[in-house]
Structure formats: structure tokens, C-alpha cells
Motif scaffolding. Structure first.
Motif, short mmCIF file in Angstrom:
data_model
loop_
_atom_site.label_atom_id
_atom_site.label_comp_id
_atom_site.label_asym_id
_atom_site.label_seq_id
_atom_site.Cartn_x
_atom_site.Cartn_y
_atom_site.Cartn_z
N THR A 16 0.76 -1.24 -0.26
CA THR A 16 -0.14 0.07 -0.21
C THR A 16 0.96 1.23 -0.19
O THR A 16 0.48 2.18 -0.86
CB THR A 16 -0.75 -0.05 1.19
OG1 THR A 16 -1.90 -1.35 1.38
CG2 THR A 16 -1.77 1.23 1.24
N ASN A 17 2.04 1.38 0.88
CA ASN A 17 2.89 2.48 0.75
C ASN A 17 3.52 2.62 -0.52
O ASN A 17 3.79 3.63 -0.75
CB ASN A 17 4.00 2.01 1.76
CG ASN A 17 3.24 2.34 3.29
OD1 ASN A 17 2.10 2.78 3.40
ND2 ASN A 17 3.90 1.75 4.13
N LEU A 18 3.88 1.65 -1.23
CA LEU A 18 4.44 1.55 -2.33
C LEU A 18 3.72 2.02 -3.44
O LEU A 18 4.03 3.02 -4.20
CB LEU A 18 4.93 -0.05 -2.87
CG LEU A 18 5.75 -0.13 -4.21
CD1 LEU A 18 6.91 0.81 -3.96
CD2 LEU A 18 6.07 -1.56 -4.23
N PHE A 19 2.43 1.88 -3.61
CA PHE A 19 1.49 2.41 -4.41
C PHE A 19 1.20 3.80 -4.23
O PHE A 19 1.28 4.62 -5.00
CB PHE A 19 0.23 1.50 -4.62
CG PHE A 19 -0.01 0.27 -5.15
CD1 PHE A 19 0.16 0.44 -6.42
CD2 PHE A 19 -0.23 -0.75 -4.55
CE1 PHE A 19 0.29 -0.94 -7.35
CE2 PHE A 19 -0.52 -2.14 -5.25
CZ PHE A 19 -0.20 -2.05 -6.57
N GLU A 20 1.20 4.20 -3.01
CA GLU A 20 1.03 5.57 -2.53
C GLU A 20 2.19 6.53 -2.97
O GLU A 20 2.06 7.41 -3.33
CB GLU A 20 0.75 5.64 -0.99
CG GLU A 20 0.31 6.90 -0.61
CD GLU A 20 -1.07 7.62 -1.24
OE1 GLU A 20 -1.12 8.79 -1.36
OE2 GLU A 20 -1.83 6.76 -1.24
N HIS A 27 5.00 9.04 -11.21
CA HIS A 27 5.37 8.61 -12.41
C HIS A 27 6.27 7.31 -11.81
O HIS A 27 6.41 7.13 -10.62
CB HIS A 27 6.50 9.52 -13.15
CG HIS A 27 7.79 9.69 -12.32
ND1 HIS A 27 7.49 10.78 -11.43
CD2 HIS A 27 9.04 9.14 -11.99
CE1 HIS A 27 8.89 10.93 -11.00
NE2 HIS A 27 9.61 9.99 -11.30
N GLY A 28 6.47 6.33 -12.70
CA GLY A 28 7.09 5.29 -12.33
C GLY A 28 6.23 3.84 -12.56
O GLY A 28 5.17 4.14 -12.73
N SER A 29 7.10 2.92 -12.38
CA SER A 29 6.35 1.46 -12.49
C SER A 29 6.60 0.64 -11.36
O SER A 29 7.50 0.87 -10.59
CB SER A 29 6.94 0.87 -13.76
OG SER A 29 6.92 1.45 -14.89
N ILE A 30 5.55 -0.28 -11.24
CA ILE A 30 5.68 -1.16 -9.91
C ILE A 30 5.60 -2.64 -10.82
O ILE A 30 4.82 -2.85 -11.49
CB ILE A 30 4.50 -1.03 -8.91
CG1 ILE A 30 4.66 0.27 -8.44
CG2 ILE A 30 4.55 -2.15 -7.94
CD1 ILE A 30 3.61 0.69 -7.49
N ASN A 74 10.44 0.66 -10.17
CA ASN A 74 11.27 0.75 -10.97
C ASN A 74 12.32 1.89 -10.57
O ASN A 74 12.13 2.94 -10.56
CB ASN A 74 10.55 1.16 -12.54
CG ASN A 74 11.70 1.19 -13.58
OD1 ASN A 74 12.89 0.84 -13.44
ND2 ASN A 74 11.61 1.91 -14.54
N LYS A 75 13.50 1.48 -10.26
CA LYS A 75 14.50 2.43 -9.94
C LYS A 75 14.87 3.49 -11.01
O LYS A 75 15.22 3.02 -12.14
CB LYS A 75 15.93 1.57 -9.60
CG LYS A 75 16.99 2.48 -8.99
CD LYS A 75 18.06 2.06 -8.69
CE LYS A 75 19.28 2.72 -8.18
NZ LYS A 75 20.47 2.06 -7.84
N GLU A 88 14.84 5.84 -4.98
CA GLU A 88 15.47 4.79 -4.17
C GLU A 88 14.66 3.35 -4.59
O GLU A 88 13.48 3.62 -4.79
CB GLU A 88 15.30 5.01 -2.73
CG GLU A 88 15.98 3.71 -1.75
CD GLU A 88 15.48 3.88 -0.62
OE1 GLU A 88 15.79 3.17 0.13
OE2 GLU A 88 15.51 5.27 -0.10
N LYS A 89 15.36 2.37 -4.98
CA LYS A 89 14.55 1.38 -5.21
C LYS A 89 14.05 0.55 -4.08
O LYS A 89 14.78 0.28 -3.01
CB LYS A 89 15.60 0.35 -5.77
CG LYS A 89 15.03 -1.25 -6.16
CD LYS A 89 15.15 -1.21 -7.78
CE LYS A 89 14.69 -2.71 -8.14
NZ LYS A 89 14.64 -2.72 -9.36
N ILE A 90 12.77 0.28 -4.30
CA ILE A 90 12.03 -0.46 -3.05
C ILE A 90 11.72 -1.91 -3.47
O ILE A 90 11.18 -2.17 -4.48
CB ILE A 90 10.96 0.35 -2.83
CG1 ILE A 90 11.19 1.70 -2.11
CG2 ILE A 90 10.04 -0.30 -1.54
CD1 ILE A 90 10.14 2.51 -2.07
#
Length: 147
Positions: A16-20, A27-30, A74-75, A88-90
Motif C-alpha cells: 500500500t505504501n509503495l502504491f501511494e 510517475h514510475g512503474s511497480i 522501477n529504480k 530509491e529502489k524499493i
């Protein structure tokens, strides 16, 4: 390696934190991946008769196999000439036991739907549609005969 994985509850919190985090940055990808977790054992090599009887012997193991779920962003590296900062890459992961799969995937689907609710519809370029129409028109040559 098992210490690197989150519990299922912690995984959902972090997802949930990553989506937020991705939504606020704009921008960016998950990346979401899931694989079955295989263990290296002495019995991992199949017997020759097992392979002859069923070439897909490893697709239905004798015991249910856990599933590992990964999620990462996506870093991002800054582009030349822009002021965009690197992100930062998560990376997060969890292991789901076979008896918990149904409940986990129901909650996983809800988390993904909620996280993807703010996505914009992709704008298609009109040039592609126009080219297709022009090809069809140019290819249709009709001749009329009077008679």
C-alpha cells in the motif's frame, strides 16, 4: 534468505505504501511477480521412469508448494539535462503457504485494485488510426462500367 521476506500483513502494508509513494511522485512503474517456491532437496532429480511417464512431472508436485510474491518499483536514474532526481529502489517480498493462498490472493487483488485506481487512461495517438483508414481507402479501387 528466509529472514528477508516480510509477513503477509507487513507485505500488504508495504505494498500500500509503495502504491501511494508511486502515486505521489506521479510517475514510475511497480513490478509484481509471483513464483512457486521450490526447495533444493536430494530427491529433486526425477527418476527416469517418472520423466518417461509424464514429461511435466514437476508441474504437479506430491505436496503443495508455497508461493513467493515480489513487488518492486522501477529504480529511476536521472536523465541527462533534466532536474529529475533518482528514486530509491524499493523491493518487498513474502512467502504464502498453500493453505493461505485463497485468502491472500483475495486481499492481494483488492490491494492492487485500490493502488491502481488513480491511473490515467493511456492517450492513443490518432496517427495510427488514420494510417489504417487510409490503407483501406487506397486499397479499394472501384471501377464502374456503363453498359
Amino acid at each position: 534468505m528466509a529472514g528477508d521476506h516480510l509477513s503477509n500483513e507487513e507485505f500488504f502494508t508495504q505494498l500500500t505504501n509503495l502504491f501511494e509513494h508511486n502515486r505521489t511522485k506521479g510517475h514510475g512503474s511497480i513490478y509484481l511477480t509471483q513464483k512457486r517456491l521450490s526447495y533444493q532437496t536430494e530427491n529433486a532429480a526425477p527418476s527416469p521412469t517418472k520423466v518417461l511417464d509424464d514429461p511435466l512431472w514437476d508441474t504437479h508436485p506430491e505436496q503443495a508448494v508455497p508461493v513467493i510474491i515480489h513487488a518492486s518499483n522501477n529504480k529511476s536514474t536521472p536523465y541527462k539535462g533534466t532536474d529529475r532526481k533518482s528514486i530509491e529502489k524499493i523491493k518487498i517480498s513474502t512467502i504464502v503457504q498453500p493453505d493461505q493462498l485463497d485468502a491472500f490472493f483475495a486481499r492481494y487483488a483488492e490491494a492492487c485494485k485500490t493502488g491502481m485506481s488513480g491511473l490515467k487512461k493511456r492517450d492513443r495517438k490518432k496517427g495510427k488510426k488514420d494510417k489504417k483508414k487510409k490503407k483501406g481507402v487506397a486499397g479499394d479501387v472501384k471501377t464502374e462500367t456503363k453498359g
